[in-house]
Design a protein around this motif. Structure first.
Motif, PDB file in Angstrom:
ATOM      1  N   PRO A  74       0.839  -0.822  -0.245  1.00 32.90           N
ATOM      2  CA  PRO A  74       0.193   0.042  -0.293  1.00 32.90           C
ATOM      3  C   PRO A  74       1.020   1.392  -0.383  1.00 32.90           C
ATOM      4  O   PRO A  74       2.148   1.090   0.186  1.00 32.90           O
ATOM      5  CB  PRO A  74      -1.218  -0.517   1.017  1.00 32.90           C
ATOM      6  N   LYS A  78      -4.585   2.871   1.287  1.00 35.51           N
ATOM      7  CA  LYS A  78      -3.997   1.647   2.339  1.00 35.51           C
ATOM      8  C   LYS A  78      -4.484  -0.166   2.101  1.00 35.51           C
ATOM      9  O   LYS A  78      -4.316  -1.016   3.163  1.00 35.51           O
ATOM     10  CB  LYS A  78      -4.776   1.641   3.865  1.00 35.51           C
ATOM     11  N   SER A  79      -5.937  -0.315   1.383  1.00 40.12           N
ATOM     12  CA  SER A  79      -6.045  -1.223   1.288  1.00 40.12           C
ATOM     13  C   SER A  79      -6.796  -1.072  -0.178  1.00 40.12           C
ATOM     14  O   SER A  79      -7.188   0.132  -0.856  1.00 40.12           O
ATOM     15  CB  SER A  79      -6.532  -1.619   2.142  1.00 40.12           C
ATOM     16  N   ARG A  94      -5.953   5.749   2.475  1.00 35.50           N
ATOM     17  CA  ARG A  94      -5.584   7.171   3.788  1.00 35.50           C
ATOM     18  C   ARG A  94      -6.109   8.691   4.349  1.00 35.50           C
ATOM     19  O   ARG A  94      -6.332   8.572   2.985  1.00 35.50           O
ATOM     20  CB  ARG A  94      -4.124   6.576   3.877  1.00 35.50           C
ATOM     21  N   GLU A 253       4.817   8.806   6.245  1.00 35.31           N
ATOM     22  CA  GLU A 253       4.961   7.227   6.730  1.00 35.31           C
ATOM     23  C   GLU A 253       6.269   7.495   7.514  1.00 35.31           C
ATOM     24  O   GLU A 253       6.584   8.458   7.479  1.00 35.31           O
ATOM     25  CB  GLU A 253       5.870   6.486   5.172  1.00 35.31           C
TER      26      GLU A 253
END
Length: 565
Positions: A74, A78-79, A94, A253
């Protein structure tokens, strides 16, 4: 009012004239490298080669990415979910990804982080303390609508992005591509037909997210004032001299310990055209990183078996691994060629057969790389076969020349300075079978332009995988990808090849798809639109001060986890 130290650009400019590093007394960690090929734009929709991809990779993010082991991971998404029929991709984004601070967001009404503007000009030669007079520069968070806007830029015909092809499988209705923002954090793409490599394609730089505000605010100057979400943000660019990115303090991140990435403070890119000069500066410590090897200094750095020479072992680390890069010379297949299709193909086959690739690698590249006796698919990818191409067979090559009355035919080979030695080698090999060969060396940018419009009959090329699927290489030879709209610079066209390509894209089983890939590669190589020279290796020479650079088979420059001691 908060005050801060700002002398980064001046420090980097100071370092230009000598071999010493000039990190200031505050301990700024600056990663420095040279880009001899130059950079023309920082707009991601035009990032079609490594120099531009490397630079843009510092500034932008895509929905997904590949890690160093080529696992899809990702990024801004995020998915994701893929429908059973393989046609609908739904990404869950996100909600904490911000664009870089920039004045283009003035009036947005969104939160305004306290940090200096990347447009602050510094005209000093020593670090000085200055007032944070522009700490209210705004930003905003990424939404699904930003991906709709960004992807529509890629397919906008007026913008002529060379990356338009990445969305060729996306469903279209009334010239509108099926990019949909379901809500702020849900983005959906519908395909017109299943395309198993599609998810990996979305990791490409072309598919980076950009803000509409910046593109409209800067207009044509967006190419030189990028605004993205990446680990570094734009600071300074004097074209042909210096490009500087600085750390994005709001990057989303973090590492496994919870520390926010990136670790280093800035990235500095120089543009020394002469690679030998750049090499000397690297040895003196001015640059932290050098990729690849040039004929002019390969013997200075490497032994004949490709190992780093002992005298450099305490200064430089050599990182090597297989590279998803096929190096080749390509013919432009002109339907009006005076030779006719049969003699033209015989000429191409003869050229492929007369080249001793093992000798070429041994003497010109210190054994780095694998001889290109297979097809376009490099070793390590499903579908590669080491025997479907052309080995060294001088007698067969001479026979093809004689049988097709090609003696004395003049080949016009165009290459770039970095590959002039290989060009001369090929020139000598071709002449021993009765052909003539005239070689011209031109700048890389000129070669890229001329090959796109079909102005070069025989030219140097290479293809680095954008995503680890053999389809990436085989798409170079589909009729629908003819240059300049696509990457088929050879203008090779074969209806059977195109049909096999379509069948492969409907096959979700990788092993079964690999069989189609091999058949396609074999068919194309029989007609020899390209002369495959070798499958490359990643060679990275890294200053001993640098930690955590790593490597990957696509040679992507990822500086998020780099530290400088």
């Amino acid at each position: 009012m908060k005050r801060f130290w700002l002398g980064l650009v001046a420090l980097i400019l100071l370092a230009t004239g000598c071999g010493q590093r000039h990190d200031d007394e505050e301990g700024l960690a600056i990663f420095k490298y040279n880009e001899s090929a130059g950079i023309l734009t920082l707009d991601p929709i035009y990032a079609k080669d490594l120099p531009h991809i490397w630079a843009c990779n510092q500034v932008y993010n895509s929905l997904v990415a590949f890690d160093d082991k080529m696992n899809l991971v990702p990024m801004v998404a995020k998915s994701w979910d893929i429908s059973e029929d393989g046609l609908c991709y739904t990404f869950h984004l996100r909600n904490d990804v911000q664009f870089h601070e920039d004045e283009c967001f003035v009036g947005s009404g969104l939160r305004q982080p306290q940090a200096p503007s990347p447009r602050e000009e510094v005209k000093v030669v020593e670090p000085v303390e200055i007032e944070d007079s522009r700490s209210q520069t705004p930003t905003r968070f990424v939404t699904a609508q930003d991906f709709v806007y960004s992807f529509n830029r890629v397919v906008d015909k007026q913008l002529s992005s060379p990356g338009m092809w990445i969305f060729a499988s996306v469903k279209q209705e009334n010239d509108q591509y099926s990019f949909t923002a379901i809500n702020d954090t849900t983005f959906q793409i519908e395909l017109s037909k299943p395309f198993p490599p599609f998810l990996g394609i979305l990791s490409m730089t072309y598919a980076s997210v950009v803000p509409k505000e910046a593109v409209e605010y800067y207009g044509d100057n967006f190419r030189s004032h990028p605004v993205g979400t990446g680990p570094f943000k734009f600071q300074y660019w004097k074209e042909g001299v210096k490009l500087v990115f600085r750390k994005n303090p709001d990057y989303f991140e973090c590492d496994e310990a919870g520390e926010r990435l990136p670790y280093i403070d800035a990235v500095s890119v120089s543009f020394l055209i002469d690679k030998q000069v750049a090499f000397l500066e690297f040895i003196k410590g001015k640059f932290d990183f050098m990729s690849g090897i040039d004929a002019r200094y390969k013997d200075e750095l490497l032994t004949y078996d490709g190992q780093l020479r002992q005298k450099y072992e305490d200064k430089i680390e050599l990182i090597t691994e297989p590279y998803l890069n096929t190096e080749y010379f390509s013919f432009y297949i002109d339907p009006n060629d005076s030779l006719g299709p049969v003699r033209s193909m015989a000429l191409r086959q003869a050229v492929s057969l007369c080249i001793d690739r093992e000798k070429m690698l041994r003497y010109l590249r210190n054994g780095i790389g694998e001889p290109g006796t297979g097809g376009m698919i490099p070793a390590g990818l499903p579908g590669h076969s080491p025997t479907i191409g052309y080995g060294y067979d001088l007698k067969r090559a001479q026979r093809l020349v004689a049988e097709n009355h090609l003696q004395g035919y003049l080949l016009q080979l165009t290459t770039v300075a970095d590959y002039a030695d290989i060009g001369k080698f090929v020139q000598s090999q071709v002449e021993q079978i009765g052909l003539q060969c005239k070689m011209e060396v031109i700048p890389p940018a000129t070669l890229r332009s001329m090959r796109s419009n079909g102005s070069l009959p025989f030219f140097r090329a290479s293809w680095v995988a954008d995503y680890p699927d053999a389809e990436n290489y085989l798409s170079l030879f589909t009729t629908s990808n003819f240059a300049p709209a696509g990457p088929n610079y050879s203008h090779y066209s074969n209806p059977k090849y195109d049909k096999l390509y379509d069948k492969a894209l409907l096959c979700n089983d990788l092993q079964e798809r690999a069989k189609y890939y091999t058949e396609m590669d074999s068919l194309m190589m029989q007609e020899a639109p390209v002369v495959v020279l070798f499958y490359d290796e990643v060679l990275r020479f890294v200053n001993e001060r640098v930690q955590g650079l790593g490597s990957n088979p696509t040679n992507l420059l990822d500086l998020r986890r780099v530290r400088i001691l």
